[in-house]
Each structure stands twice: as structure tokens, then as C-alpha cells.
Motif scaffolding. Structure first.
Motif, PDB file in Angstrom:
ATOM      1  N   PHE A 101       0.835  -1.187   0.000  1.00 30.25           N
ATOM      2  CA  PHE A 101       0.000   0.000   0.000  1.00 30.25           C
ATOM      3  C   PHE A 101       0.877   1.248   0.000  1.00 30.25           C
ATOM      4  N   GLY A 102       0.451   2.272  -0.732  1.00 30.70           N
ATOM      5  CA  GLY A 102       1.243   3.495  -0.751  1.00 30.70           C
ATOM      6  C   GLY A 102       0.547   4.632  -1.446  1.00 30.70           C
ATOM      7  N   GLN A 103       1.021   5.843  -1.153  1.00 30.20           N
ATOM      8  CA  GLN A 103       0.540   7.073  -1.813  1.00 30.20           C
ATOM      9  C   GLN A 103       1.766   7.766  -2.408  1.00 30.20           C
ATOM     10  N   PRO A 104       2.227   7.301  -3.580  1.00 32.94           N
ATOM     11  CA  PRO A 104       3.473   7.814  -4.161  1.00 32.94           C
ATOM     12  C   PRO A 104       3.317   9.047  -5.041  1.00 32.94           C
ATOM     13  N   GLU A 105       2.192   9.767  -4.931  1.00 35.06           N
ATOM     14  CA  GLU A 105       1.948  10.916  -5.806  1.00 35.06           C
ATOM     15  C   GLU A 105       3.049  11.973  -5.719  1.00 35.06           C
ATOM     16  N   ILE A 106       3.648  12.105  -4.560  1.00 32.88           N
ATOM     17  CA  ILE A 106       4.689  13.118  -4.352  1.00 32.88           C
ATOM     18  C   ILE A 106       5.836  12.930  -5.339  1.00 32.88           C
ATOM     19  N   LYS A 107       6.035  11.703  -5.806  1.00 35.55           N
ATOM     20  CA  LYS A 107       7.146  11.401  -6.705  1.00 35.55           C
ATOM     21  C   LYS A 107       6.914  11.928  -8.122  1.00 35.55           C
ATOM     22  N   ILE A 108       5.678  12.319  -8.421  1.00 35.97           N
ATOM     23  CA  ILE A 108       5.414  12.899  -9.740  1.00 35.97           C
ATOM     24  C   ILE A 108       4.917  14.338  -9.604  1.00 35.97           C
ATOM     25  N   GLY A 109       5.252  14.971  -8.503  1.00 34.95           N
ATOM     26  CA  GLY A 109       5.004  16.401  -8.372  1.00 34.95           C
ATOM     27  C   GLY A 109       3.604  16.793  -7.957  1.00 34.95           C
ATOM     28  N   ILE A 110       2.804  15.850  -7.465  1.00 37.87           N
ATOM     29  CA  ILE A 110       1.471  16.189  -6.978  1.00 37.87           C
ATOM     30  C   ILE A 110       1.286  15.592  -5.589  1.00 37.87           C
ATOM     31  N   MET A 111       0.055  15.471  -5.146  1.00 37.62           N
ATOM     32  CA  MET A 111      -0.271  14.891  -3.853  1.00 37.62           C
ATOM     33  C   MET A 111      -1.553  14.082  -3.996  1.00 37.62           C
ATOM     34  N   PRO A 112      -1.908  13.256  -3.020  1.00 32.63           N
ATOM     35  CA  PRO A 112      -3.161  12.507  -3.111  1.00 32.63           C
ATOM     36  C   PRO A 112      -4.352  13.444  -3.262  1.00 32.63           C
ATOM     37  N   GLY A 113      -5.351  13.009  -4.031  1.00 30.03           N
ATOM     38  CA  GLY A 113      -6.515  13.855  -4.269  1.00 30.03           C
ATOM     39  C   GLY A 113      -7.842  13.160  -4.084  1.00 30.03           C
ATOM     40  N   LEU A 143      -6.127   7.872   5.062  1.00 26.28           N
ATOM     41  CA  LEU A 143      -4.918   7.200   5.527  1.00 26.28           C
ATOM     42  C   LEU A 143      -4.527   7.700   6.913  1.00 26.28           C
ATOM     43  N   THR A 144      -4.597   9.016   7.130  1.00 29.22           N
ATOM     44  CA  THR A 144      -4.251   9.587   8.430  1.00 29.22           C
ATOM     45  C   THR A 144      -5.198   9.094   9.507  1.00 29.22           C
ATOM     46  N   LYS A 145      -6.491   9.038   9.213  1.00 21.54           N
ATOM     47  CA  LYS A 145      -7.459   8.555  10.186  1.00 21.54           C
ATOM     48  C   LYS A 145      -7.263   7.074  10.482  1.00 21.54           C
ATOM     49  N   ALA A 146      -6.787   6.323   9.490  1.00 23.66           N
ATOM     50  CA  ALA A 146      -6.633   4.882   9.660  1.00 23.66           C
ATOM     51  C   ALA A 146      -5.352   4.513  10.403  1.00 23.66           C
ATOM     52  N   ILE A 147      -4.223   5.156  10.083  1.00 21.57           N
ATOM     53  CA  ILE A 147      -2.947   4.700  10.643  1.00 21.57           C
ATOM     54  C   ILE A 147      -2.245   5.751  11.501  1.00 21.57           C
ATOM     55  N   GLY A 148      -2.809   6.957  11.595  1.00 20.96           N
ATOM     56  CA  GLY A 148      -2.201   7.986  12.425  1.00 20.96           C
ATOM     57  C   GLY A 148      -1.346   8.953  11.630  1.00 20.96           C
ATOM     58  N   LYS A 149      -1.130  10.128  12.234  1.00 19.99           N
ATOM     59  CA  LYS A 149      -0.462  11.220  11.529  1.00 19.99           C
ATOM     60  C   LYS A 149       0.976  10.898  11.129  1.00 19.99           C
ATOM     61  N   ALA A 150       1.774  10.362  12.061  1.00 21.23           N
ATOM     62  CA  ALA A 150       3.208  10.218  11.810  1.00 21.23           C
ATOM     63  C   ALA A 150       3.488   9.320  10.613  1.00 21.23           C
ATOM     64  N   LYS A 151       2.880   8.131  10.594  1.00 21.65           N
ATOM     65  CA  LYS A 151       3.143   7.195   9.503  1.00 21.65           C
ATOM     66  C   LYS A 151       2.509   7.680   8.206  1.00 21.65           C
ATOM     67  N   ALA A 152       1.314   8.257   8.297  1.00 23.08           N
ATOM     68  CA  ALA A 152       0.670   8.788   7.094  1.00 23.08           C
ATOM     69  C   ALA A 152       1.518   9.904   6.491  1.00 23.08           C
ATOM     70  N   MET A 153       2.057  10.774   7.341  1.00 24.59           N
ATOM     71  CA  MET A 153       2.891  11.867   6.855  1.00 24.59           C
ATOM     72  C   MET A 153       4.124  11.311   6.146  1.00 24.59           C
ATOM     73  N   GLU A 154       4.719  10.279   6.717  1.00 25.26           N
ATOM     74  CA  GLU A 154       5.900   9.664   6.095  1.00 25.26           C
ATOM     75  C   GLU A 154       5.556   9.082   4.728  1.00 25.26           C
ATOM     76  N   MET A 155       4.453   8.371   4.646  1.00 26.64           N
ATOM     77  CA  MET A 155       4.071   7.753   3.374  1.00 26.64           C
ATOM     78  C   MET A 155       3.738   8.803   2.320  1.00 26.64           C
ATOM     79  N   VAL A 156       3.016   9.843   2.717  1.00 27.54           N
ATOM     80  CA  VAL A 156       2.590  10.865   1.759  1.00 27.54           C
ATOM     81  C   VAL A 156       3.764  11.720   1.292  1.00 27.54           C
ATOM     82  N   LEU A 157       4.688  12.027   2.192  1.00 31.43           N
ATOM     83  CA  LEU A 157       5.791  12.925   1.839  1.00 31.43           C
ATOM     84  C   LEU A 157       6.992  12.223   1.210  1.00 31.43           C
ATOM     85  N   THR A 158       7.110  10.916   1.405  1.00 33.41           N
ATOM     86  CA  THR A 158       8.224  10.180   0.795  1.00 33.41           C
ATOM     87  C   THR A 158       7.768   9.283  -0.346  1.00 33.41           C
ATOM     88  N   GLY A 159       6.468   8.977  -0.388  1.00 31.38           N
ATOM     89  CA  GLY A 159       5.976   8.048  -1.402  1.00 31.38           C
ATOM     90  C   GLY A 159       6.300   6.605  -1.095  1.00 31.38           C
TER      91      GLY A 159
END
Length: 257
Positions: free
Chosen positions: A127-139, A146-162
Motif C-alpha cells: 500500500f502506498g501514496q506515491p503521488e509526491i514522486k510525480i510532483g502532486i499529492m493525493p486527491g 490514511l491519516t485517520k486509519a494509521i495515524g499522523k506520523a506514519k501517514a505523513m511519512e508515506m505521503v511525503l516520501t511516497g
């Protein structure tokens, strides 16, 4: 139907929808999403259906959105297309939805799985949200669900690093319900669906609505904010570079513009 396959009575009172773009790893183009939404609307009105399973194949549930459809778009184009109207209608499905996930569930694929009420995953699921790697973000809910499901810290890591997480990590974080061997993931999902289908369909729909109300408090506000920011990424040169590089199979060179 071109991009999905429907088995209306996969099990008693259980329908199976299979995403069917195997060469593209089930990338979610607008046509597929429209077919999915229309099928869900039809099944939602069918009294012979009580539970709906959405799956892909062993290699990929869905490896993201179809980048080629978005690469040259500007903010105003994305707003005019309003692709998220389809997602909003999918979210309104009253009957229980279960995602049967094997292989990649990335970007829009991860967001689609999270739109479902439960997720059964094979041992190979990622599972992943790799949008950051192509210059956008999840929409389509990636920053919110994702944040509500797994918490802020891990969601932030996944969203910001892909970065991706494995099925085991997803289970530990509470994103999915269970992990099963690849050869059994669809069968185990069907067993869960049959158990739910044996319950009162009225009670099941009302219970689903109540659980979602608790989970989605303030979610619409978050989705609105996420959507605005998603559209804004299409005003950046980085978005054009990121998607162009993806299509050309090279590393992007971002300029922060």
C-alpha cells in the motif's frame, strides 16, 4: 463493460467486481471509475445483492491513477473535469464494500481500497501514496482516510516520501482486516462477505452508516481542503516535469516551481 468484470452472484447475495486493465496494472482511468460507479449504483439498488467485493488480480489491485490522462492538464482543466464526482458517488454506496487486495494498491488504488469498508489482503499486498514522486499529492482521500486509519506520523511519512508499506505493516497499523496467502485472498474475502450477507441487510446498511459517521466526522471538510490543494499542484512546473518523466521512464528533475 470494458474495464471491469462483474459476477452478480459470486456467492449468495454477494457480487464481485474485478478491475480489468491488467496490462496497465489496473490503473484507474476515468472510464474505469465511471464504469465502477455505475455498477455500484446498480448493485446498490438490487435486493439480491447484500455485499459487494472489489478486486483486481494477484499482481495489482490498482497501481494508481492513469497518469497519461492528467499529465498535460492545468488547474482549470482538472476542476472542469471534476473526476472526483465519481469518487463521491462511490463513497455513497450503502451496501458493505470489501476490497480484496493482492499486489500493488498505490495512489488511487490505495484510496479506492480505503473507500471500501473492509480490506482483506494477500501476503504480497503493498500500500502506498506515491503521488509526491510525480510532483502532486493525493486527491481522492489519501491524506484524509490514511491519516485517520494509521495515524499522523506514519501517514505523513508515506505521503511525503511516497514509501510503501507491506501487508504485515498495514495490518499492524490497522489499515486492513487480515492477511491471507495469495492463493486464498479472494476465497477468504468471499467468506467474510458471506458472513455479512447472512445478516439483516437493513441492519447491515444502518450499521455501516453509523460506523462511517464516527469515522468520517469532519472528513468532508478535509476532502475539500485536500481537493483544493490537489488541483493547485497542476499549476506547478514540477507536476508537468514529474508526469512527463514518468511517461518517458526517467528520473524527474524538479525545480520547485
Amino acid at each position: 463493460m470494458k474495464y471491469i468484470q462483474l459476477t452478480e452472484q459470486y456467492r449468495p447475495y454477494v457480487s464481485l467486481i474485478q478491475l480489468n486493465r491488467p496490462k496497465e496494472l489496473n490503473a484507474l482511468n476515468m472510464e474505469l471509475m465511471q464504469e465502477l460507479q455505475q455498477t455500484l449504483t446498480t448493485l446498490d439498488a438490487d435486493t439480491n445483492v447484500r455485499v459487494i467485493i472489489i478486486t483486481g488480480n494477484e499482481k495489482a489491485f490498482a497501481a494508481g491513477a492513469d497518469i497519461k490522462q492528467m499529465a498535460d492538464k492545468k488547474t482549470i482543466d482538472m476542476v472542469a473535469i471534476d473526476q472526483f464526482k465519481t469518487w463521491d458517488l462511490i463513497k455513497k454506496t450503502k451496501k458493505p464494500l470489501i476490497a480484496a487486495v493482492s499486489g500493488f494498491a498505490l495512489g488511487g488504488g490505495c484510496e479506492l481500497a480505503m473507500t471500501c469498508d473492509m480490506i482483506v489482503a494477500s501476503e504480497t499486498a503493498k500500500f502506498g501514496q506515491p503521488e509526491i514522486k510525480i510532483g502532486i499529492m493525493p486527491g481522492a482521500g489519501g491524506t484524509q482516510r490514511l491519516t485517520k486509519a494509521i495515524g499522523k506520523a506514519k501517514a505523513m511519512e508515506m505521503v511525503l516520501t511516497g514509501s510503501f508499506i507491506s501487508a504485515e505493516e498495514a495490518l499492524n497499523y490497522g489499515l486492513i482486516n487480515k492477511i491471507v496467502p495469495v492463493e486464498l485472498y479472494l476465497e477468504e474475502t468471499a467468506k467474510l462477505a458471506e458472513t455479512i450477507a447472512a445478516m439483516s441487510p437493513v441492519a447491515a446498511q444502518l450499521a455501516k452508516e453509523a460506523v462511517n459517521r464516527a469515522f468520517e466526522t469532519h472528513l468532508d471538510e478535509g476532502l475539500h481542503f485536500e481537493r483544493k490543494n490537489f488541483y493547485l499542484t497542476f499549476s506547478s512546473e514540477d507536476q508537468k516535469e514529474g508526469m512527463k518523466a514518468f511517461i518517458e521512464k526517467r528520473n524527474p528533475e524538479y525545480q520547485g516551481k
